[in-house]
Design a protein around this motif. Sequence first.
Motif, mmCIF file in Angstrom:
data_model
loop_
_atom_site.group_PDB
_atom_site.id
_atom_site.type_symbol
_atom_site.label_atom_id
_atom_site.label_comp_id
_atom_site.label_asym_id
_atom_site.label_seq_id
_atom_site.Cartn_x
_atom_site.Cartn_y
_atom_site.Cartn_z
ATOM 1 N N ASP A 138 31.053 17.963 -8.228
ATOM 2 C CA ASP A 138 31.933 18.808 -6.598
ATOM 3 C C ASP A 138 31.741 20.401 -7.316
ATOM 4 O O ASP A 138 30.981 20.984 -6.041
ATOM 5 N N VAL A 139 31.203 20.765 -8.298
ATOM 6 C CA VAL A 139 30.153 21.959 -8.659
ATOM 7 C C VAL A 139 28.693 21.810 -7.995
ATOM 8 O O VAL A 139 29.060 23.326 -7.155
ATOM 9 N N MET A 140 28.303 20.462 -8.385
ATOM 10 C CA MET A 140 26.637 21.125 -7.872
ATOM 11 C C MET A 140 26.538 21.460 -6.294
ATOM 12 O O MET A 140 25.672 22.058 -5.613
ATOM 13 N N MET A 141 27.393 20.589 -5.682
ATOM 14 C CA MET A 141 27.999 20.054 -4.583
ATOM 15 C C MET A 141 28.513 21.792 -3.727
ATOM 16 O O MET A 141 27.572 21.803 -3.230
ATOM 17 N N ALA A 142 29.206 22.540 -4.203
ATOM 18 C CA ALA A 142 29.715 23.695 -3.964
ATOM 19 C C ALA A 142 28.045 24.677 -4.198
ATOM 20 O O ALA A 142 28.112 25.899 -3.504
ATOM 21 N N LYS A 143 27.531 24.476 -5.369
ATOM 22 C CA LYS A 143 26.425 25.874 -5.474
ATOM 23 C C LYS A 143 25.437 25.100 -4.117
ATOM 24 O O LYS A 143 24.355 26.113 -3.311
ATOM 25 N N ARG A 144 25.386 24.387 -3.736
ATOM 26 C CA ARG A 144 24.009 24.098 -3.003
ATOM 27 C C ARG A 144 24.487 24.048 -1.402
ATOM 28 O O ARG A 144 23.732 23.153 -0.630
ATOM 29 N N LYS A 145 25.871 24.079 -1.422
ATOM 30 C CA LYS A 145 27.084 24.183 0.674
ATOM 31 C C LYS A 145 26.724 22.753 0.736
ATOM 32 O O LYS A 145 25.993 23.380 1.597
ATOM 33 N N ILE A 146 26.888 21.813 0.362
ATOM 34 C CA ILE A 146 26.840 20.978 0.881
ATOM 35 C C ILE A 146 28.111 19.949 0.888
ATOM 36 O O ILE A 146 28.490 19.659 0.126
ATOM 37 N N SER A 147 28.162 19.545 1.891
ATOM 38 C CA SER A 147 29.065 18.325 2.442
ATOM 39 C C SER A 147 28.979 17.274 1.588
ATOM 40 O O SER A 147 28.452 16.559 1.272
ATOM 41 N N LEU A 148 30.485 16.540 1.629
ATOM 42 C CA LEU A 148 30.438 15.230 1.090
ATOM 43 C C LEU A 148 29.780 14.219 1.395
ATOM 44 O O LEU A 148 29.399 13.140 1.617
ATOM 45 N N THR A 149 29.746 14.204 3.042
ATOM 46 C CA THR A 149 29.242 13.047 4.567
ATOM 47 C C THR A 149 28.230 13.376 4.599
ATOM 48 O O THR A 149 26.977 12.423 4.801
ATOM 49 N N ASP A 150 27.626 14.808 4.273
ATOM 50 C CA ASP A 150 25.977 15.623 4.555
ATOM 51 C C ASP A 150 25.099 14.596 3.343
ATOM 52 O O ASP A 150 24.473 13.664 3.625
ATOM 53 N N LEU A 151 25.715 14.657 2.055
ATOM 54 C CA LEU A 151 25.210 13.959 1.157
ATOM 55 C C LEU A 151 24.878 13.050 0.927
ATOM 56 O O LEU A 151 23.805 11.816 0.325
ATOM 57 N N GLU A 198 25.547 10.835 3.629
ATOM 58 C CA GLU A 198 24.120 10.050 4.270
ATOM 59 C C GLU A 198 22.630 10.163 3.479
ATOM 60 O O GLU A 198 22.280 9.394 4.239
ATOM 61 N N ARG A 199 22.630 11.709 3.334
ATOM 62 C CA ARG A 199 21.033 11.416 2.978
ATOM 63 C C ARG A 199 20.982 10.634 1.610
ATOM 64 O O ARG A 199 19.206 10.001 1.477
ATOM 65 N N VAL A 200 21.513 10.646 0.661
ATOM 66 C CA VAL A 200 21.431 9.440 -0.029
ATOM 67 C C VAL A 200 21.618 8.637 -0.307
ATOM 68 O O VAL A 200 20.827 7.018 -0.466
ATOM 69 N N GLY A 201 22.049 7.653 1.567
ATOM 70 C CA GLY A 201 22.559 6.372 1.604
ATOM 71 C C GLY A 201 23.559 5.708 1.082
ATOM 72 O O GLY A 201 23.076 4.320 0.372
ATOM 73 N N ILE A 202 24.725 6.040 1.008
ATOM 74 C CA ILE A 202 26.111 5.762 0.323
ATOM 75 C C ILE A 202 26.815 5.914 0.997
ATOM 76 O O ILE A 202 27.022 6.764 1.650
ATOM 77 N N THR A 203 27.616 5.425 0.816
ATOM 78 C CA THR A 203 29.020 5.381 1.570
ATOM 79 C C THR A 203 29.739 6.517 1.152
ATOM 80 O O THR A 203 29.374 7.395 0.094
ATOM 81 N N ASN A 204 30.592 7.887 2.337
ATOM 82 C CA ASN A 204 31.649 8.661 1.821
ATOM 83 C C ASN A 204 32.697 8.150 0.652
ATOM 84 O O ASN A 204 32.411 8.942 -0.284
ATOM 85 N N ALA A 205 33.033 6.899 1.032
ATOM 86 C CA ALA A 205 34.010 6.563 -0.221
ATOM 87 C C ALA A 205 33.022 5.969 -1.472
ATOM 88 O O ALA A 205 34.020 6.384 -2.915
ATOM 89 N N ASN A 206 32.171 5.945 -1.654
ATOM 90 C CA ASN A 206 31.291 5.361 -2.963
ATOM 91 C C ASN A 206 30.624 6.928 -3.472
ATOM 92 O O ASN A 206 31.564 7.167 -4.750
#
Length: 72
Positions: free
Chosen positions: A8-21, A23-31
């Motif tokens: 969560d800290v790194m996502m905030a630093k990179r300004k990326i949402s859970l949904t976007d990450l 999608e890019r990584v290829g795993i579900t939002n839930a996981n």
Amino acid sequence: MAIIVNLDVMMAKRKISLTDLAERVGITNANLSILKNNKAKAIRFTTLEAICKELDCQPGDLLEYVGDEVKF
């Protein structure tokens, strides 16, 4: 658990949402949410590698050892 996931800290630093990450990584939002909220029991190296690639970080930026004294 003695390992804390600071996703969560790194996502905030990179300004990326859970949904976007997810999608890019290829795993579900839930996981990804399970990982982000420190509920995961394990992570595949391929998933860790993909997250690090997308967030331009090192595994040590995401994972932290704090010992057994910290309780959530």
